[in-house]
Design a protein around this motif. Sequence first.
Motif, PDB file in Angstrom:
ATOM      1  N   PHE A  80       0.946  -1.277  -0.002  1.00  0.00           N
ATOM      2  CA  PHE A  80      -0.077   0.143   0.004  1.00  0.00           C
ATOM      3  C   PHE A  80       0.974   1.314  -0.016  1.00  0.00           C
ATOM      4  CE2 PHE A  80       0.694  -1.130   4.493  1.00  0.00           C
ATOM      5  CZ  PHE A  80       0.935   0.052   4.998  1.00  0.00           C
ATOM      6  N   GLY A  81       0.130   2.360  -0.202  1.00  0.00           N
ATOM      7  CA  GLY A  81       0.955   3.695  -0.385  1.00  0.00           C
ATOM      8  C   GLY A  81       0.513   4.606  -1.630  1.00  0.00           C
ATOM      9  N   THR A  82       1.266   5.491  -1.793  1.00  0.00           N
ATOM     10  CA  THR A  82       1.114   6.203  -3.089  1.00  0.00           C
ATOM     11  C   THR A  82       2.231   6.822  -3.695  1.00  0.00           C
ATOM     12  OG1 THR A  82       0.765   8.693  -3.510  1.00  0.00           O
ATOM     13  CG2 THR A  82       1.664   8.166  -1.421  1.00  0.00           C
ATOM     14  N   PRO A  83       2.256   6.561  -4.998  1.00  0.00           N
ATOM     15  CA  PRO A  83       3.299   6.755  -5.894  1.00  0.00           C
ATOM     16  C   PRO A  83       3.529   8.141  -6.190  1.00  0.00           C
ATOM     17  CG  PRO A  83       1.308   6.428  -7.404  1.00  0.00           C
ATOM     18  CD  PRO A  83       0.896   6.128  -5.936  1.00  0.00           C
ATOM     19  N   TYR A  84       2.949   8.899  -5.602  1.00  0.00           N
ATOM     20  CA  TYR A  84       3.430  10.329  -5.824  1.00  0.00           C
ATOM     21  C   TYR A  84       4.374  10.700  -4.619  1.00  0.00           C
ATOM     22  CZ  TYR A  84      -0.615  10.847  -9.016  1.00  0.00           C
ATOM     23  OH  TYR A  84      -1.337  11.008  -9.987  1.00  0.00           O
ATOM     24  N   ASP A  85       4.365   9.985  -3.567  1.00  0.00           N
ATOM     25  CA  ASP A  85       5.471  10.209  -2.637  1.00  0.00           C
ATOM     26  C   ASP A  85       6.869  10.548  -2.873  1.00  0.00           C
ATOM     27  OD1 ASP A  85       6.945  10.382  -0.126  1.00  0.00           O
ATOM     28  OD2 ASP A  85       6.416   8.434   0.552  1.00  0.00           O
ATOM     29  N   LEU A  86       7.361   9.815  -3.669  1.00  0.00           N
ATOM     30  CA  LEU A  86       8.879  10.114  -4.418  1.00  0.00           C
ATOM     31  C   LEU A  86       8.734  10.277  -5.857  1.00  0.00           C
ATOM     32  CD1 LEU A  86      10.981   6.898  -2.574  1.00  0.00           C
ATOM     33  CD2 LEU A  86      10.449   9.605  -1.749  1.00  0.00           C
ATOM     34  N   HIS A  87       7.589  10.305  -6.536  1.00  0.00           N
ATOM     35  CA  HIS A  87       7.442  10.492  -7.975  1.00  0.00           C
ATOM     36  C   HIS A  87       6.189  11.425  -8.114  1.00  0.00           C
ATOM     37  CE1 HIS A  87       7.604   8.498 -12.145  1.00  0.00           C
ATOM     38  NE2 HIS A  87       7.808   9.653 -12.133  1.00  0.00           N
TER      39      HIS A  87
END
Length: 401
Positions: free
Chosen positions: A153-160
């Motif tokens: 789980f998580g968000t691809p926008y965190d590091l990208h």
Amino acid sequence: MIRSFHDITHSDADVKRPIVTLFSGGLDSTYLLHRLVQAGATEVHALSVDVGGDEKPDQIRGIADQLGVRLHLVDERDAFLQEFVRPAIAAHGVYLDTHPVSSSLSRPLIARAAVRVARELDAGMILHTANRSQNTLRRLNGALDQLGFEGHFGTPYDLHPVDREMKIKELRAIGLEEMAERTASGDSNLWCREFESGILDDPEHHEVPEAFYRWSARRGVPEAEYLEVAFRAGVPVAVDGREAPLADIVSSLNRTAGAHGLGRHTGLEHLPDGMKVLEVREMPAAWLLLASRRHLETATLDAESLREKLNVEQIWVREALEGRWFGGLRAACQAFITELTAPVTGSVRWRLDGSRTSTVSIVADATKYVRDREDWEQTSIRRELSCLAGATNDEKRNGLW
């Protein structure tokens, strides 16, 4: 943990298994669906959780259909009010003495709905679209972790992060023209409407378009009016003598108090690294209900209990803000707060008149307030003199009386 688009396709996560994404119909969540389809994900499930926000089901459905993903519309409005807003009212959930918390209440509910759907589908991944300038990131991740989701789980926008113009360009290329109309990010529910980013990025220049507001939008200059809110054991139960469910009370007060411009807030919210971001809110019902309940608490609770409650409230708020809603500390704070709710019964009558809004009556059942100061002083003196007359000589010598 998913923190970039690269993680989606190059971790041990399987894009051939079902993927659940949180979907609001906004630019970020629409672009994520587009990227998943591009990456070859074969079973994408877009989850839209209804907590009474501004999202339009038909528009959401149209985007999902165009992208070829399966849409799940889940109605959680009643759960949001009863399990999250109601405890927040009791805890006087206000962020650093500035504004009532809102997304801190909806995020754990949305995460819980996502875990439930993901387990039903045997999904291996839950994705959201919060970025690192949004505290929603740790609230959703924290809730998903505490709920024990077994997959990624998580968000691809965190590091990208992806540039806004790039997202619009790519979505336009597949026929989603309406995304270019979004000038700011919004988050809304029955309790609050919130705006940020886009044209509201810069705290040094952030005049908010009046069109952004709905509950507190200008509708001429309203005449002053009177309104009474009643509570039973700390819970709002009636407006102007008419009992109603909490949903109806919140909806009614958003319109009535909002017409007088009450409940607007513009200010800075703290990020984990110490920086701040601008956020704009309108929440008239929350403002009025929390102010009313505080008056009744002051009327019915002793000073020491109220002082301790103020301390516990901020611990409660911190746990909610940090994504630890389902943790033991918030639950313990809630238990302490619940112990103090029984006496909080009565009503508060307001004169609503814009910036001149004020209370005109505070009536409590188990009251601790004085209605006649002179009478109270005389009674207090007589009681003290009576005690002195009945005291023993030893007690007088020892200074007990």
